[in-house]
Design a protein around this motif. Sequence first.
Motif, PDB file in Angstrom:
ATOM      1  N   TYR A  52      45.125 -28.305 -53.671  1.00  0.00           N
ATOM      2  CA  TYR A  52      46.118 -27.763 -52.729  1.00  0.00           C
ATOM      3  C   TYR A  52      47.434 -28.529 -52.821  1.00  0.00           C
ATOM      4  O   TYR A  52      48.507 -27.940 -53.026  1.00  0.00           O
ATOM      5  N   GLU A 125      48.841 -23.525 -42.506  1.00  0.00           N
ATOM      6  CA  GLU A 125      48.194 -22.492 -43.310  1.00  0.00           C
ATOM      7  C   GLU A 125      47.481 -21.445 -42.457  1.00  0.00           C
ATOM      8  O   GLU A 125      46.890 -20.512 -42.993  1.00  0.00           O
ATOM      9  N   GLN A 126      47.533 -21.626 -41.122  1.00  0.00           N
ATOM     10  CA  GLN A 126      46.894 -20.683 -40.184  1.00  0.00           C
ATOM     11  C   GLN A 126      45.432 -20.420 -40.572  1.00  0.00           C
ATOM     12  O   GLN A 126      45.009 -19.285 -40.776  1.00  0.00           O
ATOM     13  N   ILE A 127      44.687 -21.511 -40.659  1.00  0.00           N
ATOM     14  CA  ILE A 127      43.292 -21.454 -41.083  1.00  0.00           C
ATOM     15  C   ILE A 127      42.376 -21.307 -39.862  1.00  0.00           C
ATOM     16  O   ILE A 127      42.422 -22.135 -38.946  1.00  0.00           O
ATOM     17  N   ASP A 128      41.573 -20.283 -39.855  1.00  0.00           N
ATOM     18  CA  ASP A 128      40.609 -20.054 -38.782  1.00  0.00           C
ATOM     19  C   ASP A 128      39.306 -20.775 -39.135  1.00  0.00           C
ATOM     20  O   ASP A 128      38.477 -20.265 -39.883  1.00  0.00           O
ATOM     21  N   CYS A 129      39.159 -22.001 -38.605  1.00  0.00           N
ATOM     22  CA  CYS A 129      37.958 -22.780 -38.922  1.00  0.00           C
ATOM     23  C   CYS A 129      37.410 -23.478 -37.679  1.00  0.00           C
ATOM     24  O   CYS A 129      36.758 -24.524 -37.786  1.00  0.00           O
ATOM     25  N   LYS A 200      34.570 -22.986 -43.757  1.00  0.00           N
ATOM     26  CA  LYS A 200      35.679 -22.044 -43.572  1.00  0.00           C
ATOM     27  C   LYS A 200      37.006 -22.683 -43.957  1.00  0.00           C
ATOM     28  O   LYS A 200      37.885 -22.030 -44.535  1.00  0.00           O
ATOM     29  N   THR A 203      36.994 -22.800 -47.989  1.00  0.00           N
ATOM     30  CA  THR A 203      37.058 -21.499 -48.662  1.00  0.00           C
ATOM     31  C   THR A 203      38.380 -20.791 -48.390  1.00  0.00           C
ATOM     32  O   THR A 203      38.898 -20.091 -49.264  1.00  0.00           O
ATOM     33  N   THR A 204      38.941 -20.979 -47.193  1.00  0.00           N
ATOM     34  CA  THR A 204      40.247 -20.381 -46.913  1.00  0.00           C
ATOM     35  C   THR A 204      41.314 -20.966 -47.826  1.00  0.00           C
ATOM     36  O   THR A 204      42.149 -20.239 -48.394  1.00  0.00           O
ATOM     37  N   ILE A 205      41.309 -22.286 -47.990  1.00  0.00           N
ATOM     38  CA  ILE A 205      42.289 -22.935 -48.873  1.00  0.00           C
ATOM     39  C   ILE A 205      42.099 -22.469 -50.310  1.00  0.00           C
ATOM     40  O   ILE A 205      43.075 -22.148 -51.021  1.00  0.00           O
ATOM     41  N   LYS A 207      40.845 -19.658 -51.476  1.00  0.00           N
ATOM     42  CA  LYS A 207      41.313 -18.277 -51.648  1.00  0.00           C
ATOM     43  C   LYS A 207      42.836 -18.223 -51.739  1.00  0.00           C
ATOM     44  O   LYS A 207      43.396 -17.466 -52.541  1.00  0.00           O
ATOM     45  N   ARG A 208      43.517 -19.032 -50.916  1.00  0.00           N
ATOM     46  CA  ARG A 208      44.981 -19.073 -50.966  1.00  0.00           C
ATOM     47  C   ARG A 208      45.452 -19.606 -52.322  1.00  0.00           C
ATOM     48  O   ARG A 208      46.434 -19.118 -52.896  1.00  0.00           O
TER      49      ARG A 208
END
Length: 454
Positions: A52, A125-129, A200, A203-205, A207-208
């Motif tokens: 990242y 990053e507006q990560i829903d975790c 979460k 995996t969110t990072i 995918k981005r």
Amino acid sequence: MSSKFLPVDNPTKSFWHSRADQFAKHRTTPTLPAHADVVIIGSGYAGTTTAYYLMKGSSTPLNVTMLEARDVCSGATGRNGGHLKPDLYYNTLSFTDKYGEKGCADIANFEYAHIAAMKELIEAEQIDCDFVLTRAVDVHLSPEANERCLRNYQAMMKNPYITCKSDLQLLTGEQAKVTSKSEDTEVAVSYTAGQMWPYKLITTILKRLIDKYGLNLQTNTPALSVSKLSDGKWEIVTPRGSIVTSKVVLATNAYTASVDSRFIDKIVPIKGICCHITASNKSERTPHLSNTYGIRNDHLADGDYLINRPDGSVVVGGAKKHIFPFKERFYNNVDDSSLIDGTSDYFTDDYMQKRFYTWKNFESKPDYIWSGILGYTDDSLPYVGEIEPGKYIIAGFHGHGMPRVLLCAKALALALETGAEVEGIPDSFKATPKRLASTQNTILKALGTPTAKL
């Protein structure tokens, strides 16, 4: 290189993987690329955040490939307690003895800085975790644990270099019991911490990075060897072919010895246990605790860690009294396909009711119990930096990666980009030639493992 230290194929299922989808087996391209600018081995917290900061911060597009031996984030990050809890005082005396007051403070301040850094990352990053800022409460349940707590707390308060002292509160007697909801504690310490759903987050990072920066993620592709070629580049051999790169990053934590034999006995795989406890009656609201916890049964390694999920359920790990007295159960063990004798009963036997008086008359049970492999190091601190030209490491987080990895990854990414040495981390974390040459291994001594069991 040794396959003995590779992950096993059929790990127990953690609660964090209960909502995994097809991305868990993602391969960005159907075949393994032949070349990359950078290859990162490992898709957990360390590998992902290094990618990242590297790809986001690079002035030019980078061709980065990430190799994962199993499914995405299936190692320690996807199997931990979800607890972002810095160690601000409990090892003050031992760290001061090893590294001096300034070196000890550098570790505490660095870990504390992860609270703000993680919040900043998740919000940017507006990560829903399920990230929650809260207070951790360390409860001490024996005279020996109380004594160690007080001696280290007092030493921390006298250290002029520690900058986060105002965030800690020492609680004793009735105040400790009421704040912690633990009737058995006489001494507790409270300070800021966080909790989240780690799978979460990662995996969110990932995918981005794939969508925005072109990361090539190759799951179920274990690195079997890492070898230097005559032109100075590195060849990583996998069951699906080889990939050549100018720079390789070992974000392999407990499995590092599988790709670099120098880390045998320096980063040791240690098997641990974690579980998810929920209400027996799903329609009932649990007596939600407002804190996260470190539960210290003695002054050595017998302790548990616990977070309270937003839905009132609990994730708790430890059960160390069934593990650490028996070397054969945990030491140099990469098998997370099974549990450890006694640990299932430990968590099933009214775990919450025995420890927290608000849970006393409430029925609960574990619905997930799983094992995981932690990367303990010979001196208890991670290895971060360049260990050969073009070969880097960020591994060995000693079961304490959540408040250490993120800023190590940020520093390592900058070093990868510039070619300079890693800066901005405690000197004691750096993978220096002196540390790499050391033959001292203090893991078993620190765990208090009885010699008779060895």
